[in-house]
Design a protein around this motif. Structure first.
Motif, PDB file in Angstrom:
ATOM      1  N   LEU A 367     -12.695   4.085  -2.086  1.00  0.00           N
ATOM      2  CA  LEU A 367     -11.671   3.812  -1.078  1.00  0.00           C
ATOM      3  C   LEU A 367     -12.113   4.373   0.264  1.00  0.00           C
ATOM      4  O   LEU A 367     -12.925   5.302   0.320  1.00  0.00           O
ATOM      5  CB  LEU A 367     -10.336   4.467  -1.469  1.00  0.00           C
ATOM      6  N   SER A 368     -11.566   3.807   1.324  1.00  0.00           N
ATOM      7  CA  SER A 368     -11.793   4.417   2.641  1.00  0.00           C
ATOM      8  C   SER A 368     -11.009   5.718   2.706  1.00  0.00           C
ATOM      9  O   SER A 368      -9.915   5.828   2.140  1.00  0.00           O
ATOM     10  CB  SER A 368     -11.335   3.465   3.753  1.00  0.00           C
ATOM     11  N   ASP A 373      -4.370   5.391   1.464  1.00  0.00           N
ATOM     12  CA  ASP A 373      -5.114   4.572   0.503  1.00  0.00           C
ATOM     13  C   ASP A 373      -4.907   5.037  -0.943  1.00  0.00           C
ATOM     14  O   ASP A 373      -4.784   4.210  -1.858  1.00  0.00           O
ATOM     15  CB  ASP A 373      -6.611   4.570   0.850  1.00  0.00           C
ATOM     16  N   LYS A 376      -1.530   3.840  -2.128  1.00  0.00           N
ATOM     17  CA  LYS A 376      -1.496   2.431  -2.519  1.00  0.00           C
ATOM     18  C   LYS A 376      -2.028   2.241  -3.945  1.00  0.00           C
ATOM     19  O   LYS A 376      -1.507   1.417  -4.709  1.00  0.00           O
ATOM     20  CB  LYS A 376      -2.299   1.601  -1.535  1.00  0.00           C
ATOM     21  N   TYR A 430      -9.252  -4.280  -5.993  1.00  0.00           N
ATOM     22  CA  TYR A 430     -10.500  -3.524  -5.793  1.00  0.00           C
ATOM     23  C   TYR A 430     -11.600  -4.191  -6.630  1.00  0.00           C
ATOM     24  O   TYR A 430     -11.864  -3.779  -7.769  1.00  0.00           O
ATOM     25  CB  TYR A 430     -10.328  -2.073  -6.209  1.00  0.00           C
TER      26      TYR A 430
END
Length: 438
Positions: A367-368, A373, A376, A430
């Motif tokens: 993830l960033s 994030d 989520k 993802y």
């Protein structure tokens, strides 16, 4: 109650093949042919000393498409069916030998049963255990009333020391073998199952090298009703019984495991009496994987609240593995013979069983490293009703682009279908998510 059978000829035919001499000397004077009358006498003599354990209809029946009855021998005082054979063996000893005492050398269920019942009968009992024996086993054996002596680093050292003490002091050295007295005591399980479950089609027993329970119970069941299928189950890793039956004699050089998880399942084949009875009276012997045993332990814990070890769970494992399709729609009894699993092993077995059953899974994704994030990701897991067991973040050694974080999650799901749904939902959001294979 006297039970009359038309199948005595089958049992006598099997017994006629059994050699009357034994390669072991400790109980040779008590080694004679096993008869149905011996099993009946054993049942009468031990009725006040052991539990008449329930044989109950199981909720697992619907799951496997047959009427399953579980004979819960793990409810014996020491957690093992071995008490039946041990008690009959001890009560059959001459009085002068009972005064002198008995000695054993192992940390097995057999030794635990000897420790308890010898103490109850006021027979002096000594148990020699190696220094590598778990402290919990040593403590338990002492609480049963035995004098426990730690000696040697291996089981062989303990056995040699026990034999020496027996010779010097007049103790009777006991080890688990297939004397007629011991087999008759174990065979009382077959009598009870027959009485408790009417119209039986099959009975499943643990097998392995120590197949005395299978052999003795088969003698009782086949005498009472030759149409009842008697089935033995052993581990694929240690197919001792199948190899011994194929060779026609007990296999002595079979590589066996010393891991406490397997217990008697991985033991050497200990006698020709049991082997001959098994070969003649047992209808089928199947082998199961370690994975099937672990899932079987999980099923028994969840559905029956029964905490059992590998030997106790291996009978159900044959149904878990689909090795007995011919029993669909039949009435089947399974002997759950042992519940002596050490706590640290229990924890490992449950964790591994949940993973094998596709109910605990792990995945990793990148993830960033931005606020929100992780939230989520957790929202997706909550929406899919997955329970988060563990979540870890790695920033320093991530090999992807800068300002990213690698997240590894361990989650609990309901079953294989739920796991697949969760995987699809995560891959949709993802695409680079990686799942750790079990």
């Amino acid at each position: 109650m006297k039970i009359v059978s038309r199948n005595e000829e089958l049992l006598r035919d099997a017994l006629s093949r059994i050699p009357q001499s034994s390669s072991r000397t400790s109980l040779s004077s008590y080694n004679k042919l096993i008869r149905f009358e011996d099993i009946s006498a054993a049942a009468f003599k031990i009725q006040c000393g052991v539990q008449k354990t329930p044989c109950m209809y199981s909720r697992l029946s619907k799951q496997y498409g047959m009427d399953i009855y579980l004979k819960k021998e793990f409810l014996q005082y020491t957690g093992s069916v071995k008490e039946r054979g041990v008690l009959y063996l001890l009560t059959s000893l001459p009085q002068d030998q009972q005064r002198k005492g008995v000695i054993v050398a192992s940390d097995s269920n057999f030794s635990m049963a000897v420790a308890y019942h010898a103490s109850e009968l006021r027979i002096p009992v000594f148990v020699i255990m190696s220094t590598s024996t778990s402290p919990a086993r040593v403590k338990m054996c002492r609480e049963y009333g035995a004098m426990v002596i730690s000696y040697g680093t291996t089981a062989k050292d303990s056995q040699m020391h026990a034999r020496r003490l027996a010779q010097e002091n007049g103790y009777l050295y006991l080890e688990e073998e297939d004397s007629a007295v011991y087999l008759s005591g174990l065979g009382t399980v077959g009598l009870e199952v027959y009485e408790q479950v009417p119209k039986l089609d099959a009975v499943i027993f643990p097998a392995g090298g120590h197949c005395g329970l299978l052999a003795g119970s088969a003698a009782a069941l086949k005498h009472l009703n030759p149409h009842i299928s008697v089935i033995g189950v052993e581990s694929e890793n240690f197919p001792v019984l199948q190899q011994s039956l194929k060779a026609g004699h007990p296999i002595e050089d079979q590589a066996c495991s010393n891991h406490h998880f397997y217990g008697d399942v991985s033991g050497l084949c200990f006698g020709s009496n049991s082997l001959q009875l098994t070969g003649k009276l047992v209808d089928k012997v199947v082998a199961v994987r370690e994975e099937d045993i672990l899932i079987s332990m999980l099923r028994l814990l969840e559905y029956e609240r029964a905490t059992v070890d590998a030997e106790g769970a291996i009978g159900l494992a044959a149904l878990v593995a689909g090795k007995l399709p011919e029993l669909k729609g039949k009435r089947v009894a399974i002997v759950i013979c042992s519940g002596n699993l050490e706590l640290h092993l229990l924890q490992q077995c449950i964790a591994r069983g949940l993973t094998l059953d596709n109910r605990v899974c792990r995945f990793s994704l990148v993830l960033s490293d931005c606020p929100g994030d992780i939230s989520k990701l957790l929202e997706i897991l909550a929406r899919e009703e997955a329970r988060v067991l563990d979540i870890r973040q790695e920033r320093m050694f991530v090999t992807s682009e800068l300002f990213t974080v690698e997240v590894t999650c361990t989650v609990e799901t309901r079953d294989k279908i739920h796991t697949a749904q969760l995987r699809n939902a995560l891959l949709e959001r993802y695409p680079t998510a990686a799942w750790t294979e079990r």
